[in-house]
Design a protein around this motif. Structure first.
Motif, PDB file in Angstrom:
ATOM      1  N   GLU A   1      90.709 -19.041  25.331  1.00 34.69           N
ATOM      2  CA  GLU A   1      91.462 -20.280  25.141  1.00 34.69           C
ATOM      3  C   GLU A   1      92.433 -20.150  23.975  1.00 34.69           C
ATOM      4  OE1 GLU A   1      88.433 -23.277  24.788  1.00 34.69           O
ATOM      5  OE2 GLU A   1      88.089 -23.324  26.960  1.00 34.69           O
ATOM      6  N   ARG A   2      92.016 -19.495  22.915  1.00 32.26           N
ATOM      7  CA  ARG A   2      92.894 -19.275  21.759  1.00 32.26           C
ATOM      8  C   ARG A   2      94.087 -18.403  22.144  1.00 32.26           C
ATOM      9  NH1 ARG A   2      93.959 -20.954  16.374  1.00 32.26           N
ATOM     10  NH2 ARG A   2      95.289 -19.340  15.551  1.00 32.26           N
ATOM     11  N   ARG A   3      93.831 -17.350  22.895  1.00 37.77           N
ATOM     12  CA  ARG A   3      94.915 -16.455  23.314  1.00 37.77           C
ATOM     13  C   ARG A   3      95.906 -17.182  24.216  1.00 37.77           C
ATOM     14  NH1 ARG A   3      92.748 -10.569  24.610  1.00 37.77           N
ATOM     15  NH2 ARG A   3      94.919 -10.115  24.169  1.00 37.77           N
ATOM     16  N   GLU A   4      95.410 -18.042  25.085  1.00 33.76           N
ATOM     17  CA  GLU A   4      96.297 -18.825  25.946  1.00 33.76           C
ATOM     18  C   GLU A   4      97.156 -19.772  25.110  1.00 33.76           C
ATOM     19  OE1 GLU A   4      93.779 -20.689  28.877  1.00 33.76           O
ATOM     20  OE2 GLU A   4      93.242 -18.750  29.763  1.00 33.76           O
ATOM     21  N   TRP A   5      96.556 -20.399  24.117  1.00 35.83           N
ATOM     22  CA  TRP A   5      97.291 -21.293  23.232  1.00 35.83           C
ATOM     23  C   TRP A   5      98.354 -20.513  22.463  1.00 35.83           C
ATOM     24  CZ3 TRP A   5      97.668 -21.652  17.854  1.00 35.83           C
ATOM     25  CH2 TRP A   5      98.297 -22.812  17.373  1.00 35.83           C
ATOM     26  N   GLU A   6      97.975 -19.352  21.904  1.00 39.81           N
ATOM     27  CA  GLU A   6      98.918 -18.536  21.130  1.00 39.81           C
ATOM     28  C   GLU A   6     100.076 -18.066  22.002  1.00 39.81           C
ATOM     29  OE1 GLU A   6      96.408 -15.395  19.719  1.00 39.81           O
ATOM     30  OE2 GLU A   6      95.853 -16.490  17.903  1.00 39.81           O
ATOM     31  N   SER A   7      99.810 -17.771  23.257  1.00 35.12           N
ATOM     32  CA  SER A   7     100.849 -17.223  24.135  1.00 35.12           C
ATOM     33  C   SER A   7     101.988 -18.220  24.370  1.00 35.12           C
ATOM     34  CB  SER A   7     100.260 -16.763  25.460  1.00 35.12           C
ATOM     35  OG  SER A   7      99.881 -17.854  26.255  1.00 35.12           O
ATOM     36  N   GLN A   8     101.743 -19.496  24.108  1.00 29.71           N
ATOM     37  CA  GLN A   8     102.813 -20.490  24.208  1.00 29.71           C
ATOM     38  C   GLN A   8     103.893 -20.278  23.145  1.00 29.71           C
ATOM     39  OE1 GLN A   8     101.393 -24.723  24.844  1.00 29.71           O
ATOM     40  NE2 GLN A   8      99.612 -23.767  23.895  1.00 29.71           N
ATOM     41  N   TYR A   9     103.497 -19.633  22.051  1.00 30.45           N
ATOM     42  CA  TYR A   9     104.370 -19.533  20.878  1.00 30.45           C
ATOM     43  C   TYR A   9     104.845 -18.114  20.575  1.00 30.45           C
ATOM     44  CZ  TYR A   9     102.309 -24.100  20.423  1.00 30.45           C
ATOM     45  OH  TYR A   9     101.887 -25.369  20.680  1.00 30.45           O
ATOM     46  N   VAL A  10     104.210 -17.149  21.216  1.00 33.29           N
ATOM     47  CA  VAL A  10     104.545 -15.756  20.950  1.00 33.29           C
ATOM     48  C   VAL A  10     104.937 -15.105  22.266  1.00 33.29           C
ATOM     49  CG1 VAL A  10     103.667 -13.560  20.074  1.00 33.29           C
ATOM     50  CG2 VAL A  10     102.851 -15.700  19.080  1.00 33.29           C
ATOM     51  N   ASP A  11     106.085 -14.425  22.274  1.00 36.88           N
ATOM     52  CA  ASP A  11     106.497 -13.728  23.486  1.00 36.88           C
ATOM     53  C   ASP A  11     105.514 -12.603  23.790  1.00 36.88           C
ATOM     54  OD1 ASP A  11     110.009 -13.898  22.627  1.00 36.88           O
ATOM     55  OD2 ASP A  11     108.785 -15.299  23.772  1.00 36.88           O
ATOM     56  N   PRO A  12     105.143 -12.461  25.062  1.00 36.45           N
ATOM     57  CA  PRO A  12     104.202 -11.383  25.428  1.00 36.45           C
ATOM     58  C   PRO A  12     104.805  -9.999  25.253  1.00 36.45           C
ATOM     59  CG  PRO A  12     104.766 -12.740  27.351  1.00 36.45           C
ATOM     60  CD  PRO A  12     105.509 -13.270  26.182  1.00 36.45           C
TER      61      PRO A  12
END
Length: 91
Positions: free
Chosen positions: A80-91
């Motif tokens: 869940e944290r990684r999904e949240w972070e992915s909103q703000y950081v380009d993969p």
């Protein structure tokens, strides 16, 4: 997971990436990442917090050494944290 400190999240990630590490194994890995010494008075209370929140399981390797293992709840929290972070950081 949102109420964990950054240090506690780092501990959780280290535990998730290892196979039942001891406290010393975790300490060594975190010290390597932080490039500084982590004292026992900081490490073990934070590990206990992760155990108390259900993210980590603590067991005995022998009479003197404990191991730590990620729980399903801990894995879910990381995802869940990684999904949240992915909103703000380009993969």
């Amino acid at each position: 997971m949102e109420d964990l400190t950054g240090f506690q999240r780092d501990l959780l990630y280290v535990i998730a990436g290892a196979d039942q590490p001891s406290g010393q194994d975790i300490k060594d890995e975190v010290e390597s990442y932080y490039s500084s010494d982590i004292n026992h008075g900081r490490l073990y209370p934070n590990l206990d917090t992760l155990v108390n929140k259900g993210f980590v399981e603590k067991g005995e390797l022998d009479r003197r050494t404990n191991y730590y293992a990620i729980t399903d709840e801990g894995n879910t929290a990381i995802q869940e944290r990684r999904e949240w972070e992915s909103q703000y950081v380009d993969p």
